[in-house]
Design a protein around this motif. Structure first.
Motif, PDB file in Angstrom:
ATOM      1  N   VAL A   1       0.835  -1.201   0.000  1.00 21.29           N
ATOM      2  CA  VAL A   1       0.000   0.000   0.000  1.00 21.29           C
ATOM      3  C   VAL A   1       0.870   1.252   0.000  1.00 21.29           C
ATOM      4  CG1 VAL A   1      -1.729   1.322   1.301  1.00 21.29           C
ATOM      5  CG2 VAL A   1      -1.950  -1.161   1.090  1.00 21.29           C
ATOM      6  N   GLN A   2       1.939   1.256   0.794  1.00 24.80           N
ATOM      7  CA  GLN A   2       2.824   2.420   0.810  1.00 24.80           C
ATOM      8  C   GLN A   2       3.457   2.657  -0.561  1.00 24.80           C
ATOM      9  OE1 GLN A   2       5.541   1.635   4.066  1.00 24.80           O
ATOM     10  NE2 GLN A   2       4.293   2.827   5.483  1.00 24.80           N
ATOM     11  N   ALA A   3       3.832   1.584  -1.253  1.00 24.68           N
ATOM     12  CA  ALA A   3       4.389   1.736  -2.598  1.00 24.68           C
ATOM     13  C   ALA A   3       3.340   2.302  -3.557  1.00 24.68           C
ATOM     14  CB  ALA A   3       4.897   0.388  -3.104  1.00 24.68           C
ATOM     15  N   ALA A   4       2.087   1.895  -3.404  1.00 21.03           N
ATOM     16  CA  ALA A   4       1.009   2.434  -4.243  1.00 21.03           C
ATOM     17  C   ALA A   4       0.795   3.918  -3.978  1.00 21.03           C
ATOM     18  CB  ALA A   4      -0.278   1.651  -3.993  1.00 21.03           C
ATOM     19  N   LEU A   5       0.884   4.324  -2.711  1.00 19.53           N
ATOM     20  CA  LEU A   5       0.721   5.741  -2.377  1.00 19.53           C
ATOM     21  C   LEU A   5       1.867   6.575  -2.956  1.00 19.53           C
ATOM     22  CD1 LEU A   5      -0.463   5.398   1.336  1.00 19.53           C
ATOM     23  CD2 LEU A   5      -1.861   6.034  -0.629  1.00 19.53           C
ATOM     24  N   LEU A   6       3.080   6.034  -2.931  1.00 22.06           N
ATOM     25  CA  LEU A   6       4.213   6.741  -3.540  1.00 22.06           C
ATOM     26  C   LEU A   6       4.028   6.853  -5.049  1.00 22.06           C
ATOM     27  CD1 LEU A   6       7.218   5.203  -1.579  1.00 22.06           C
ATOM     28  CD2 LEU A   6       6.471   7.580  -1.512  1.00 22.06           C
TER      29      LEU A   6
ATOM     30  N   GLU B   1     -10.875  14.339  -8.549  1.00 19.25           N
ATOM     31  CA  GLU B   1     -12.052  13.898  -7.803  1.00 19.25           C
ATOM     32  C   GLU B   1     -11.863  12.528  -7.161  1.00 19.25           C
ATOM     33  OE1 GLU B   1     -15.986  15.905  -9.619  1.00 19.25           O
ATOM     34  OE2 GLU B   1     -15.125  14.315 -10.861  1.00 19.25           O
ATOM     35  N   LEU B   2     -10.847  11.798  -7.590  1.00 17.79           N
ATOM     36  CA  LEU B   2     -10.582  10.471  -7.036  1.00 17.79           C
ATOM     37  C   LEU B   2      -9.566  10.621  -5.903  1.00 17.79           C
ATOM     38  CD1 LEU B   2     -11.157   7.432  -7.294  1.00 17.79           C
ATOM     39  CD2 LEU B   2      -9.272   7.297  -8.942  1.00 17.79           C
ATOM     40  N   VAL B   3     -10.062  10.634  -4.674  1.00 13.84           N
ATOM     41  CA  VAL B   3      -9.232  10.894  -3.491  1.00 13.84           C
ATOM     42  C   VAL B   3      -8.853   9.569  -2.845  1.00 13.84           C
ATOM     43  CG1 VAL B   3      -9.145  12.050  -1.249  1.00 13.84           C
ATOM     44  CG2 VAL B   3     -10.444  13.068  -3.141  1.00 13.84           C
ATOM     45  N   ILE B   4      -7.562   9.376  -2.524  1.00 16.43           N
ATOM     46  CA  ILE B   4      -7.129   8.113  -1.950  1.00 16.43           C
ATOM     47  C   ILE B   4      -6.377   8.338  -0.640  1.00 16.43           C
ATOM     48  CG2 ILE B   4      -6.903   7.200  -4.298  1.00 16.43           C
ATOM     49  CD1 ILE B   4      -3.887   6.978  -3.763  1.00 16.43           C
ATOM     50  N   ALA B   5      -6.349   7.293   0.179  1.00 22.12           N
ATOM     51  CA  ALA B   5      -5.587   7.302   1.436  1.00 22.12           C
ATOM     52  C   ALA B   5      -5.293   5.864   1.818  1.00 22.12           C
ATOM     53  CB  ALA B   5      -6.372   7.999   2.541  1.00 22.12           C
TER      54      ALA B   5
ATOM     55  N   TRP C   1      -2.738  -3.495   5.797  1.00 25.23           N
ATOM     56  CA  TRP C   1      -3.196  -2.157   5.457  1.00 25.23           C
ATOM     57  C   TRP C   1      -4.368  -2.204   4.495  1.00 25.23           C
ATOM     58  CZ3 TRP C   1      -0.201   2.898   5.165  1.00 25.23           C
ATOM     59  CH2 TRP C   1       0.584   3.058   6.324  1.00 25.23           C
ATOM     60  N   VAL C   2      -5.023  -1.062   4.371  1.00 22.19           N
ATOM     61  CA  VAL C   2      -6.120  -0.905   3.435  1.00 22.19           C
ATOM     62  C   VAL C   2      -5.899   0.388   2.649  1.00 22.19           C
ATOM     63  CG1 VAL C   2      -7.550   0.230   5.193  1.00 22.19           C
ATOM     64  CG2 VAL C   2      -8.635  -0.752   3.165  1.00 22.19           C
TER      65      VAL C   2
ATOM     66  N   SER D   1      -5.870   0.329  -9.746  1.00 23.52           N
ATOM     67  CA  SER D   1      -5.122  -0.925  -9.929  1.00 23.52           C
ATOM     68  C   SER D   1      -3.739  -0.665 -10.480  1.00 23.52           C
ATOM     69  CB  SER D   1      -5.909  -1.851 -10.870  1.00 23.52           C
ATOM     70  OG  SER D   1      -7.163  -2.197 -10.328  1.00 23.52           O
ATOM     71  N   GLY D   2      -3.621   0.352 -11.349  1.00 25.10           N
ATOM     72  CA  GLY D   2      -2.329   0.666 -11.931  1.00 25.10           C
ATOM     73  C   GLY D   2      -1.286   1.098 -10.921  1.00 25.10           C
ATOM     74  N   LEU D   3      -1.719   1.587  -9.763  1.00 25.86           N
ATOM     75  CA  LEU D   3      -0.785   1.987  -8.717  1.00 25.86           C
ATOM     76  C   LEU D   3      -0.026   0.791  -8.146  1.00 25.86           C
ATOM     77  CD1 LEU D   3      -3.014   4.530  -6.738  1.00 25.86           C
ATOM     78  CD2 LEU D   3      -1.272   5.055  -8.456  1.00 25.86           C
ATOM     79  N   PHE D   4      -0.590  -0.406  -8.304  1.00 25.45           N
ATOM     80  CA  PHE D   4      -0.004  -1.613  -7.711  1.00 25.45           C
ATOM     81  C   PHE D   4       0.819  -2.414  -8.707  1.00 25.45           C
ATOM     82  CE2 PHE D   4      -3.614  -0.576  -5.060  1.00 25.45           C
ATOM     83  CZ  PHE D   4      -3.171  -0.838  -3.773  1.00 25.45           C
ATOM     84  N   GLY D   5       0.931  -1.945  -9.948  1.00 26.72           N
ATOM     85  CA  GLY D   5       1.682  -2.704 -10.932  1.00 26.72           C
ATOM     86  C   GLY D   5       0.945  -3.955 -11.354  1.00 26.72           C
TER      87      GLY D   5
END
Length: 304
Positions: free
Chosen positions: A17-22, A33-37, A49-50, A68-72
């Protein structure tokens, strides 16, 4: 009729999850408009984590594909649920306990000030930099360390300011300084103005006040005019920190201090320290907050 908002949720290990946030932070054209945390599920399961995402309309394939693209190649499955549109703001505030970091307490609305600390009121549902993330909290602690050791600062720059919190904190420790805050995201300007009003921070170019500019890096007329700086704070990402090492060196007085954060201790700290050593800085101190490092470096007065 009650407006409806939608929430997408995916579970994954902490580092995933931390890698996706980076990865999200490095995308310049992310749909606003697409807000993530991201957050841990519970204190007794710190490695689970979630990632949560909120959208004002029913999300389609484009929104799901972006997440999904944030996770490779190993993207988790996202669950989608509808909820009242204001709930994501309220939920983001729930459980956002006050943060004590160095001499500071950062709280969200609904919590009382800490009489033993320098208090800041920062709503949680804002730009990055509320004190809840380890990098921001670590910077607050490091600023307190600088002050305790007698560091002086008359001109301060807060690069990648987000909510303005670190600039506010520096001004509280050096109340006659001129603080220049910048961010690449235009949404941060009204956020900083709102938070300055909430915390009675003076805005303007005069000593004892903070002035805000929207800038990509240091090539900005206001940043150039108000430099060089005695103290520069940059809580961004490791890649930009490395790229900007020489720009930051040119913007800091010989003998001046720089506080760097947004870098992972094991994977990125060595590369960042190497870049700043080559740019003419020497190591003074570090703080490791969970997986994240905060570095305090000082620009050498003479060449090596």
């Amino acid at each position: 009729m009650t407006e409806i908002s939608w929430k997408l949720t995916a579970h994954a290990p902490k580092k995933v999850v931390q890698a996706a946030l980076l990865a999200h932070d490095e995308i310049e054209d992310w749909e606003p408009e697409l807000v993530i945390a991201g957050r841990e599920l519970s204190e007794d399961r710190p490695e689970e984590w979630v990632l949560e995402a909120w959208y004002p309309r029913e999300p389609g394939a484009a929104q799901t594909d972006a997440l999904s693209g944030l996770f490779g190649k190993s993207a988790p499955t996202f669950e989608c649920a509808e909820l009242p549109s204001a709930d994501w703001v309220e939920l983001s505030q729930q459980g956002a306990q006050p943060i004590r970091a160095g001499p500071f307490c950062v709280r969200t609305p609904g919590f009382e000030p800490d009489p033993q600390a320098i208090n800041f009121l920062i709503p949680a549902a804002q730009a990055f930099g509320t004190g809840q993330h380890q990098t921001t909290a670590g910077c607050l602690e490091m600023l307190g360390r600088l002050k305790r050791t007698g560091a002086l600062a008359r001109d301060i720059a807060d690069i990648g300011t987000g909510t303005g919190l670190l600039g506010f904190a520096a001004l509280s420790l050096w109340p006659r300084a001129r603080v220049t805050a910048s961010d690449i995201d235009p949404v941060c300007a009204p956020v900083v103005e709102e938070n300055a009003a909430l915390n009675r921070v003076a805005l303007g170019p005069q000593p004892g006040a903070l002035v805000m500019t929207i800038a990509d890096g240091m090539a900005d007329p206001l940043l150039e005019m108000r430099g060089p700086y005695d103290l520069l704070i940059a809580n961004i990402l490791a890649g930009p920190l490395i790229e900007m090492a020489r720009d930051f060196a040119a913007a800091v007085h010989p003998g001046g201090n720089i506080v760097l954060s947004g870098l992972l201790a094991e994977q990125q700290e060595a590369d960042v320290r190497r870049a700043y050593r080559r740019a003419g800085f020497r190591f003074v101190s570090r703080i490791q907050n969970d997986d994240w490092s905060v570095l305090w470096l000082r620009r050498r007065r003479r060449g090596r």
